[in-house]
Design a protein around this motif. Structure first.
Motif, PDB file in Angstrom:
ATOM      1  N   LEU A 198       9.088  -6.388  -6.350  1.00  0.00           N
ATOM      2  CA  LEU A 198       9.845  -6.823  -5.173  1.00  0.00           C
ATOM      3  C   LEU A 198       8.959  -7.634  -4.226  1.00  0.00           C
ATOM      4  CD1 LEU A 198      12.659  -6.404  -3.753  1.00  0.00           C
ATOM      5  CD2 LEU A 198      11.652  -4.444  -2.601  1.00  0.00           C
ATOM      6  N   LEU A 199       7.741  -7.149  -4.021  1.00  0.00           N
ATOM      7  CA  LEU A 199       6.792  -7.837  -3.126  1.00  0.00           C
ATOM      8  C   LEU A 199       6.319  -9.156  -3.745  1.00  0.00           C
ATOM      9  CD1 LEU A 199       5.833  -6.749  -0.336  1.00  0.00           C
ATOM     10  CD2 LEU A 199       6.709  -4.934  -1.750  1.00  0.00           C
ATOM     11  N   ASP A 200       6.062  -9.135  -5.052  1.00  0.00           N
ATOM     12  CA  ASP A 200       5.631 -10.367  -5.728  1.00  0.00           C
ATOM     13  C   ASP A 200       6.713 -11.438  -5.596  1.00  0.00           C
ATOM     14  OD1 ASP A 200       3.316  -9.118  -6.484  1.00  0.00           O
ATOM     15  OD2 ASP A 200       3.828  -8.934  -8.616  1.00  0.00           O
ATOM     16  N   GLU A 201       7.964 -11.029  -5.817  1.00  0.00           N
ATOM     17  CA  GLU A 201       9.074 -11.990  -5.730  1.00  0.00           C
ATOM     18  C   GLU A 201       9.209 -12.542  -4.314  1.00  0.00           C
ATOM     19  OE1 GLU A 201      12.462  -9.894  -7.409  1.00  0.00           O
ATOM     20  OE2 GLU A 201      11.290  -9.592  -9.249  1.00  0.00           O
ATOM     21  N   ALA A 202       9.036 -11.672  -3.343  1.00  0.00           N
ATOM     22  CA  ALA A 202       9.129 -12.121  -1.947  1.00  0.00           C
ATOM     23  C   ALA A 202       8.060 -13.177  -1.659  1.00  0.00           C
ATOM     24  CB  ALA A 202       8.984 -10.926  -0.998  1.00  0.00           C
ATOM     25  N   GLU A 203       6.856 -12.964  -2.185  1.00  0.00           N
ATOM     26  CA  GLU A 203       5.782 -13.936  -1.935  1.00  0.00           C
ATOM     27  C   GLU A 203       6.043 -15.270  -2.641  1.00  0.00           C
ATOM     28  OE1 GLU A 203       1.754 -12.783  -1.625  1.00  0.00           O
ATOM     29  OE2 GLU A 203       2.239 -10.758  -0.946  1.00  0.00           O
ATOM     30  N   VAL A 204       6.627 -15.194  -3.824  1.00  0.00           N
ATOM     31  CA  VAL A 204       6.966 -16.438  -4.533  1.00  0.00           C
ATOM     32  C   VAL A 204       8.051 -17.185  -3.744  1.00  0.00           C
ATOM     33  CG1 VAL A 204       7.960 -17.414  -6.655  1.00  0.00           C
ATOM     34  CG2 VAL A 204       6.266 -15.585  -6.809  1.00  0.00           C
ATOM     35  N   GLU A 205       8.991 -16.437  -3.194  1.00  0.00           N
ATOM     36  CA  GLU A 205      10.046 -17.070  -2.381  1.00  0.00           C
ATOM     37  C   GLU A 205       9.446 -17.741  -1.141  1.00  0.00           C
ATOM     38  OE1 GLU A 205      13.699 -14.212  -3.882  1.00  0.00           O
ATOM     39  OE2 GLU A 205      13.104 -14.086  -1.777  1.00  0.00           O
ATOM     40  N   HIS A 206       8.468 -17.096  -0.539  1.00  0.00           N
ATOM     41  CA  HIS A 206       7.788 -17.713   0.607  1.00  0.00           C
ATOM     42  C   HIS A 206       7.139 -19.032   0.192  1.00  0.00           C
ATOM     43  CE1 HIS A 206       7.094 -14.243   3.700  1.00  0.00           C
ATOM     44  NE2 HIS A 206       8.324 -14.261   3.238  1.00  0.00           N
ATOM     45  N   ALA A 207       6.476 -19.023  -0.958  1.00  0.00           N
ATOM     46  CA  ALA A 207       5.783 -20.234  -1.417  1.00  0.00           C
ATOM     47  C   ALA A 207       6.775 -21.379  -1.643  1.00  0.00           C
ATOM     48  CB  ALA A 207       4.997 -19.935  -2.688  1.00  0.00           C
ATOM     49  N   SER A 208       7.928 -21.067  -2.247  1.00  0.00           N
ATOM     50  CA  SER A 208       8.930 -22.124  -2.468  1.00  0.00           C
ATOM     51  C   SER A 208       9.488 -22.614  -1.141  1.00  0.00           C
ATOM     52  CB  SER A 208      10.100 -21.613  -3.308  1.00  0.00           C
ATOM     53  OG  SER A 208       9.633 -20.928  -4.411  1.00  0.00           O
ATOM     54  N   ALA A 209       9.748 -21.692  -0.229  1.00  0.00           N
ATOM     55  CA  ALA A 209      10.275 -22.086   1.085  1.00  0.00           C
ATOM     56  C   ALA A 209       9.281 -23.015   1.780  1.00  0.00           C
ATOM     57  CB  ALA A 209      10.557 -20.856   1.940  1.00  0.00           C
ATOM     58  N   LYS A 210       7.983 -22.712   1.639  1.00  0.00           N
ATOM     59  CA  LYS A 210       6.967 -23.534   2.302  1.00  0.00           C
ATOM     60  C   LYS A 210       6.929 -24.959   1.756  1.00  0.00           C
ATOM     61  CE  LYS A 210       3.989 -19.780   3.606  1.00  0.00           C
ATOM     62  NZ  LYS A 210       2.782 -19.069   3.203  1.00  0.00           N
ATOM     63  N   GLU A 211       7.220 -25.104   0.458  1.00  0.00           N
ATOM     64  CA  GLU A 211       7.262 -26.458  -0.113  1.00  0.00           C
ATOM     65  C   GLU A 211       8.385 -27.269   0.518  1.00  0.00           C
ATOM     66  OE1 GLU A 211       7.376 -26.460  -4.412  1.00  0.00           O
ATOM     67  OE2 GLU A 211       5.673 -25.081  -4.474  1.00  0.00           O
ATOM     68  N   GLU A 252       0.811  -1.203   0.000  1.00  0.00           N
ATOM     69  CA  GLU A 252       0.000   0.000   0.000  1.00  0.00           C
ATOM     70  C   GLU A 252       0.859   1.273   0.000  1.00  0.00           C
ATOM     71  OE1 GLU A 252      -3.044   0.025   3.066  1.00  0.00           O
ATOM     72  OE2 GLU A 252      -3.155   2.213   2.845  1.00  0.00           O
ATOM     73  N   PHE A 253       1.935   1.251   0.774  1.00  0.00           N
ATOM     74  CA  PHE A 253       2.764   2.450   0.897  1.00  0.00           C
ATOM     75  C   PHE A 253       3.874   2.519  -0.152  1.00  0.00           C
ATOM     76  CE2 PHE A 253       1.516   4.863   4.708  1.00  0.00           C
ATOM     77  CZ  PHE A 253       0.464   4.052   5.141  1.00  0.00           C
ATOM     78  N   LEU A 254       4.166   1.403  -0.808  1.00  0.00           N
ATOM     79  CA  LEU A 254       5.205   1.389  -1.849  1.00  0.00           C
ATOM     80  C   LEU A 254       4.628   0.744  -3.117  1.00  0.00           C
ATOM     81  CD1 LEU A 254       8.347   0.178   0.196  1.00  0.00           C
ATOM     82  CD2 LEU A 254       8.100   2.416  -0.870  1.00  0.00           C
ATOM     83  N   PRO A 255       3.618   1.388  -3.713  1.00  0.00           N
ATOM     84  CA  PRO A 255       2.963   0.761  -4.881  1.00  0.00           C
ATOM     85  C   PRO A 255       3.918   0.479  -6.046  1.00  0.00           C
ATOM     86  CG  PRO A 255       2.224   3.040  -4.565  1.00  0.00           C
ATOM     87  CD  PRO A 255       3.027   2.682  -3.368  1.00  0.00           C
ATOM     88  N   LYS A 256       5.013   1.221  -6.115  1.00  0.00           N
ATOM     89  CA  LYS A 256       5.973   0.994  -7.215  1.00  0.00           C
ATOM     90  C   LYS A 256       6.843  -0.238  -6.994  1.00  0.00           C
ATOM     91  CE  LYS A 256       6.322   5.741  -8.800  1.00  0.00           C
ATOM     92  NZ  LYS A 256       7.013   7.002  -8.487  1.00  0.00           N
ATOM     93  N   GLU A 257       6.811  -0.786  -5.809  1.00  0.00           N
ATOM     94  CA  GLU A 257       7.657  -1.952  -5.509  1.00  0.00           C
ATOM     95  C   GLU A 257       6.903  -3.274  -5.664  1.00  0.00           C
ATOM     96  OE1 GLU A 257      10.814  -1.669  -5.240  1.00  0.00           O
ATOM     97  OE2 GLU A 257      10.787   0.522  -5.131  1.00  0.00           O
ATOM     98  N   LYS A 258       5.913  -3.279  -6.555  1.00  0.00           N
ATOM     99  CA  LYS A 258       5.105  -4.471  -6.755  1.00  0.00           C
ATOM    100  C   LYS A 258       5.960  -5.711  -7.068  1.00  0.00           C
ATOM    101  CE  LYS A 258       1.264  -6.246  -9.530  1.00  0.00           C
ATOM    102  NZ  LYS A 258       1.927  -7.494  -9.934  1.00  0.00           N
TER     103      LYS A 258
END
Ligand SMILES: [Fe+2]
Ligand SMILES: [Fe+2]
Length: 166
Positions: A86-99, A78-84
């Motif tokens: 970076l945030l998307d990549e972080a979430e993908v990394e979380h998903a891989s870590a969870k596997e 919300e506060f860094l809309p231009k960093e989409k």
């Protein structure tokens, strides 16, 4: 919706002393704690200890990922809309870590590649943490996001998850 920084300053010293950690300090402390567990795992020699440490690592990481995904990342988006990206990549990394976490939790010291999976998870998390601490957090600090209020939210959700997972 996450709160913005307040312009009011607290004059009470006692209140400052009891202040909970701000969001970034809390997340950094989590990172340090899990890194210490990975270091202990690498030094551990007996299987029972390795199993216990791996379980603890997986639990801490699941709680940490949840509070970031539920609270910290949406506020950052919300506060860094231009960093989409970076945030998307972080979430993908979380998903891989969870596997990998699920595989570690399903196995144990006797199962194939189990120790290698814990080691690889450690390297993976190290990379992810570096990006958060060196790229994401400094950008978040520059926004008007109220990190103190967000820290309190993260802490209370963390307490809730810790209580249900133990
Ligand atoms: Fe993360
Ligand atoms: Fe993190």
């Amino acid at each position: 919706m996450p709160a913005r920084k307040s312009t009011k300053k607290s004059s009470s010293k006692a209140r400052v002393a009891r202040r909970p950690k701000d969001a970034i300090a809390l997340l950094r402390a989590d990172h340090a704690a899990v890194q210490a567990l990975f270091d202990q795992f690498e030094k551990a020699r007996d299987d029972a200890r390795k199993q216990k440490l791996a379980q603890q690592i997986c639990m801490e990481l699941k709680i940490h990922a949840s509070i970031e995904e539920e609270i910290f990342y949406p506020a950052t988006r919300e506060f860094l809309p231009k960093e989409k990206d970076l945030l998307d990549e972080a979430e993908v990394e979380h998903a891989s870590a969870k596997e990998l976490i699920a595989q570690i939790e399903a196995g144990g010291p006797g199962t194939a590649l189990w120790e290698a999976k814990v080691t690889v998870l450690g390297e993976y998390i190290k990379h992810h943490v570096k990006e958060e601490q060196n790229e994401m957090f400094p950008k978040v600090r520059k926004t008007k996001l109220d990190l103190q209020a967000l820290g309190a939210q993260l802490q209370s959700r963390k307490d809730e998850l810790t209580a249900t997972m133990h």
